[in-house]
Write an enzyme that holds these catalytic residues in place. Structure first.
Site, short mmCIF file in Angstrom:
data_model
loop_
_atom_site.label_atom_id
_atom_site.label_comp_id
_atom_site.label_asym_id
_atom_site.label_seq_id
_atom_site.Cartn_x
_atom_site.Cartn_y
_atom_site.Cartn_z
N ARG A 11 0.85 -1.19 0.00
CA ARG A 11 0.00 0.00 0.00
C ARG A 11 0.89 1.25 0.00
NH1 ARG A 11 -0.83 4.76 2.51
NH2 ARG A 11 -0.60 3.80 4.55
N ASP A 12 1.53 1.55 1.12
CA ASP A 12 2.37 2.76 1.16
C ASP A 12 3.59 2.58 0.25
OD1 ASP A 12 2.55 5.32 2.01
OD2 ASP A 12 2.92 4.88 4.11
N TYR A 139 -6.00 5.05 11.53
CA TYR A 139 -4.83 5.90 11.31
C TYR A 139 -5.20 7.29 11.78
CZ TYR A 139 -1.89 3.23 7.93
OH TYR A 139 -1.04 2.35 7.31
N GLU A 141 -3.95 10.36 10.53
CA GLU A 141 -3.06 10.95 9.52
C GLU A 141 -2.52 12.31 9.99
OE1 GLU A 141 -4.87 11.97 5.81
OE2 GLU A 141 -2.94 12.07 4.78
N THR A 174 3.36 11.33 9.06
CA THR A 174 3.01 11.31 7.63
C THR A 174 4.06 12.00 6.76
OG1 THR A 174 0.71 11.28 8.27
CG2 THR A 174 1.17 11.98 6.01
N HIS A 202 4.00 4.73 12.65
CA HIS A 202 4.16 4.64 11.19
C HIS A 202 5.12 5.77 10.80
CE1 HIS A 202 2.30 4.09 7.02
NE2 HIS A 202 2.87 5.28 6.90
N HIS A 204 8.11 7.83 8.54
CA HIS A 204 8.63 8.08 7.19
C HIS A 204 10.06 8.58 7.31
CE1 HIS A 204 5.43 7.35 4.20
NE2 HIS A 204 4.64 7.44 5.27
C1 LIG Z 1 -1.40 7.66 5.19
C2 LIG Z 1 -1.32 7.99 3.75
O1 LIG Z 1 -0.36 7.76 3.11
S1 LIG Z 1 -2.66 8.64 3.07
C3 LIG Z 1 -2.88 7.73 1.63
C4 LIG Z 1 -4.08 8.17 1.00
N1 LIG Z 1 -4.27 7.30 -0.12
C5 LIG Z 1 -4.57 7.77 -1.30
O2 LIG Z 1 -4.69 8.97 -1.53
C6 LIG Z 1 -4.76 6.73 -2.33
C7 LIG Z 1 -4.84 7.28 -3.71
N2 LIG Z 1 -5.93 8.23 -3.81
C8 LIG Z 1 -6.87 8.14 -4.77
O3 LIG Z 1 -6.86 7.26 -5.60
C9 LIG Z 1 -7.93 9.21 -4.78
O4 LIG Z 1 -7.41 10.35 -4.13
C10 LIG Z 1 -9.26 8.76 -4.10
C11 LIG Z 1 -9.86 7.62 -4.91
C12 LIG Z 1 -9.02 8.28 -2.69
C13 LIG Z 1 -10.22 9.94 -4.08
O5 LIG Z 1 -10.25 10.44 -5.36
P1 LIG Z 1 -11.10 11.77 -5.72
O6 LIG Z 1 -12.52 11.50 -5.38
O7 LIG Z 1 -10.74 12.08 -7.12
O8 LIG Z 1 -10.62 12.89 -4.72
P2 LIG Z 1 -9.24 13.73 -4.71
O9 LIG Z 1 -8.10 12.79 -4.87
O10 LIG Z 1 -9.26 14.88 -5.62
O11 LIG Z 1 -9.28 14.41 -3.26
C14 LIG Z 1 -9.32 13.75 -2.14
C15 LIG Z 1 -10.68 13.91 -1.46
O12 LIG Z 1 -10.58 13.06 -0.34
C16 LIG Z 1 -10.90 13.81 0.84
N3 LIG Z 1 -10.19 13.21 1.94
C17 LIG Z 1 -8.93 13.39 2.33
N4 LIG Z 1 -8.67 12.62 3.39
C18 LIG Z 1 -9.78 11.94 3.65
C19 LIG Z 1 -10.13 10.99 4.62
N5 LIG Z 1 -9.26 10.58 5.52
N6 LIG Z 1 -11.37 10.46 4.59
C20 LIG Z 1 -12.26 10.89 3.67
N7 LIG Z 1 -11.99 11.78 2.72
C21 LIG Z 1 -10.76 12.29 2.72
C22 LIG Z 1 -10.46 15.22 0.51
O13 LIG Z 1 -11.08 16.13 1.39
C23 LIG Z 1 -10.97 15.32 -0.92
O14 LIG Z 1 -12.37 15.50 -0.90
P3 LIG Z 1 -13.14 16.70 -1.68
O15 LIG Z 1 -12.87 16.44 -3.14
O16 LIG Z 1 -14.56 16.51 -1.30
O17 LIG Z 1 -12.54 17.97 -1.19
#
Ligand SMILES: CC(=O)SCCNC(=O)CCNC(=O)[C@H](O)C(C)(C)COP(=O)(O)OP(=O)(O)OC[C@H]1O[C@@H](n2cnc3c(N)ncnc32)[C@H](O)[C@@H]1OP(=O)(O)O
Length: 507
Positions: A11-12, A139, A141, A174, A202, A204
């Site tokens: 994942r990460d 988590y 974050e 993070t 966790h 980095h």
């Molecule tokens: C601990 C870490 O490393 S965090 C890892 C996070 N993982 C990822 O980001 C995985 C890859 N991400 C993705 O594929 C995409 O961002 C998705 C599928 C999760 C969301 O995609 P999209 O709907 O296109 O949203 P986008 O990427 O533009 O923005 C993120 C959205 O998530 C929201 N968001 C951020 N953190 C969280 C959370 N913890 N829970 C819910 N929503 C969250 C943001 O507020 C934003 O929402 P908004 O568009 O209503 O303002």
């Protein structure tokens, strides 16, 4: 004390720029991590992100179900009106790592919610998870920045969740901003304020402090650590599994389940599947980390292991090497000669050492298997007698025709000839050698690796270095050719191999 290890290579680790595993690659890494390396838990995907991620999760979870691993296979999901939970449920997952916000800045700035609204959303997710039979870890974050800038928010959130059905509170640095003093202090505050909760750290590696922060976190009471194989991960990466295991064992003497003899194998698997090479000086798994380069160190090893430490290569299925170059001394050469079963008188040893130092000064890359050649150069060709000589060879490359090679080779004074075709010019040459060796009932080693490089500058008239790795029964060795023509370099390396094998067989 027992420290749980959660590996998030899938994942990460996949958040390393440019890394994307196929479903089959993910499955193979997951299997190796749980069955051989024996980490406690693995995080395999982020919910919702793509069809490919879903396919991979489905595959791993099916295998996990068949083998009773479902409680140890985790998926990151969001606080998103249950979309992540439904995605995980549909794929067959049983554990969500729910990404909650660990700093006030993130709640207000990114989610645009108040802390109370965020807690209410998390509680809705917890209720839905329960109806689906999915276990929850959370988590926090950006927790490290939360502790720096809004600790009252972190305590508010933890307090609000501490009596919920949450197995683990996972505290990420993070952005990799912590130093070990902060990692200790922040973790200690969590452990002291919320006794009985399970906290994972966790970390980095943005300041190259992730392992040190894990050391501090465990001292402060963390019950688990998150790692990735080879330290893969976003930006400067996560905490490397192998370094953490060595640190936990040698510096903290805590218990854990990982089998350290399997660390090199999983490192290589991930290296190949991720396409990200491990630096040669990466602790535990890097190619050169058990190589003594200095003559003084080799001398100390010869005089009763004076440079012994706990981090011995054999723990990881590896062995000590002694590099050859300008910092070599007599003892370094002796150690390499021992490996080859060659003994030299003190004067010969001195001359060979001098030659190795001279070559090292010119930046020549010298391997153990080069030594017999250096010895034969320096001492009048007595170490590896050139019993095999190539008298002539011819190789063709004609568009749309199979390459052909004709070879005339002298073995122990007798001349043999053969002509063969092959898939390429070098293959045709090797087929010709093989046909002669078959006639004589001689065994050839298996070619297991073939590396070509040219000196920096990238000119078409550059020298070509070819390093070939061979395997004959248990003996794995390399030979090198350095010529202006690619095929000639390969043939020089091959001729060295033939003579080395001949001298070993005759010895
Ligand atoms: C601990 C870490 O490393 S965090 C890892 C996070 N993982 C990822 O980001 C995985 C890859 N991400 C993705 O594929 C995409 O961002 C998705 C599928 C999760 C969301 O995609 P999209 O709907 O296109 O949203 P986008 O990427 O533009 O923005 C993120 C959205 O998530 C929201 N968001 C951020 N953190 C969280 C959370 N913890 N829970 C819910 N929503 C969250 C943001 O507020 C934003 O929402 P908004 O568009 O209503 O303002």
């Amino acid at each position: 004390m027992y420290i749980e290890i959660m590996d998030t290579t899938l994942r990460d680790g996949e958040q390393t720029s440019g890394v994307s595993y196929t479903a089959t690659e993910k499955l193979n890494i997951a299997k190796m991590l749980l069955e051989e390396v024996k980490v406690d838990r693995i995080e395999i995907a982020s919910a919702r992100i793509s069809d490919g991620e879903y396919e991979a999760a489905l595959k791993i979870l099916k295998w996990g179900k068949d083998n009773n691993y479902l409680d140890r296979i985790e998926i990151l999901g969001f606080v998103d009106d249950n979309r992540s939970l439904d995605w995980i449920h549909k794929a067959g997952g049983k554990v969500i790592n729910l990404l909650c916000k660990g700093s006030l800045k993130h709640v207000q700035g990114q989610l645009r919610k108040s802390p109370e609204e965020h807690v209410a959303d998390i509680k809705k997710a917890l209720a839905h998870a329960e109806t689906l039979g999915i276990k929850v870890n959370v988590y926090f974050e950006d927790w490290s920045n939360g502790m720096r800038n809004s600790p009252e928010y972190v305590f508010f959130l933890t307090h609000a969740l501490k009596d919920e059905k949450i197995a683990r509170f996972m505290l990420p640095d993070t952005l990799g901003v912590l130093n070990p003093d902060e990692a200790f202090s922040y973790m200690k505050q969590m452990v002291d304020k919320f006794p009985g909760l399970h906290f994972d750290l966790h970390a980095h590696n943005d300041y190259d402090l992730s392992v040190a922060n894990c050391f501090a976190g465990v001292k402060a009471g963390a019950a688990g650590l998150h790692v990735t194989v080879n330290g893969l991960g976003e930006r400067a990466g996560n905490t490397p599994l192998s370094s953490v295991v060595a640190m936990l064992k040698d510096h903290l003497q805590v218990n854990f389940s990982v089998d350290e003899a399997k660390l090199v194998g999983v490192s290589k698997l991930v290296e190949v599947f991720s396409g990200i090479g491990v630096p040669k000086n990466k602790p535990v798994v890097g190619e050169h980390v058990f190589t003594q380069t200095c003559g003084v160190h080799a001398d100390g090893d010869n005089k009763g292991n004076l440079y012994h430490n706990e981090l011995i290569p054999e723990r990881f299925g590896r062995s000590r090497k002694y590099a050859l170059g300008k910092t070599s001394g007599n003892a370094s050469i002796k150690k390499n000669l021992e490996e080859l079963g060659i003994e030299l008188d003190p004067e010969s040893l001195r001359r060979v050492t001098q030659r190795v130092v001279e070559l090292g000064d010119k930046k020549e890359n010298i391997s153990t298997e080069d030594l017999p050649y250096i010895i034969s150069d320096v001492l009048g060709r007595e170490a590896v007698a050139e019993k095999i000589k190539i008298r002539n060879y011819y190789s063709s490359h004609v568009y749309n025709l199979k390459p052909v090679s004709t070879l005339s080779i002298e073995i122990d004074g007798k001349v043999y000839e053969a002509t063969s075709t092959g898939d390429g010019q070098y293959d045709a040459f090797m087929q010709a050698v093989k046909s002669i060796y078959d006639q004589l009932g001689k065994k050839l080693p298996q070619l297991t690796d073939y590396e070509i490089s040219i000196p920096p500058g990238g000119r078409t008239d550059a020298f070509v270095e070819t390093i070939i790795t061979w395997e004959l029964d248990e003996w794995v060795f390399k030979t090198r050719g350095f010529e202006s023509d690619q095929q000639a370099a390969a043939i020089t390396a091959t001729l060295k191999m033939l003579n080395l094998v001949e001298s070993k067989v005759k010895a």
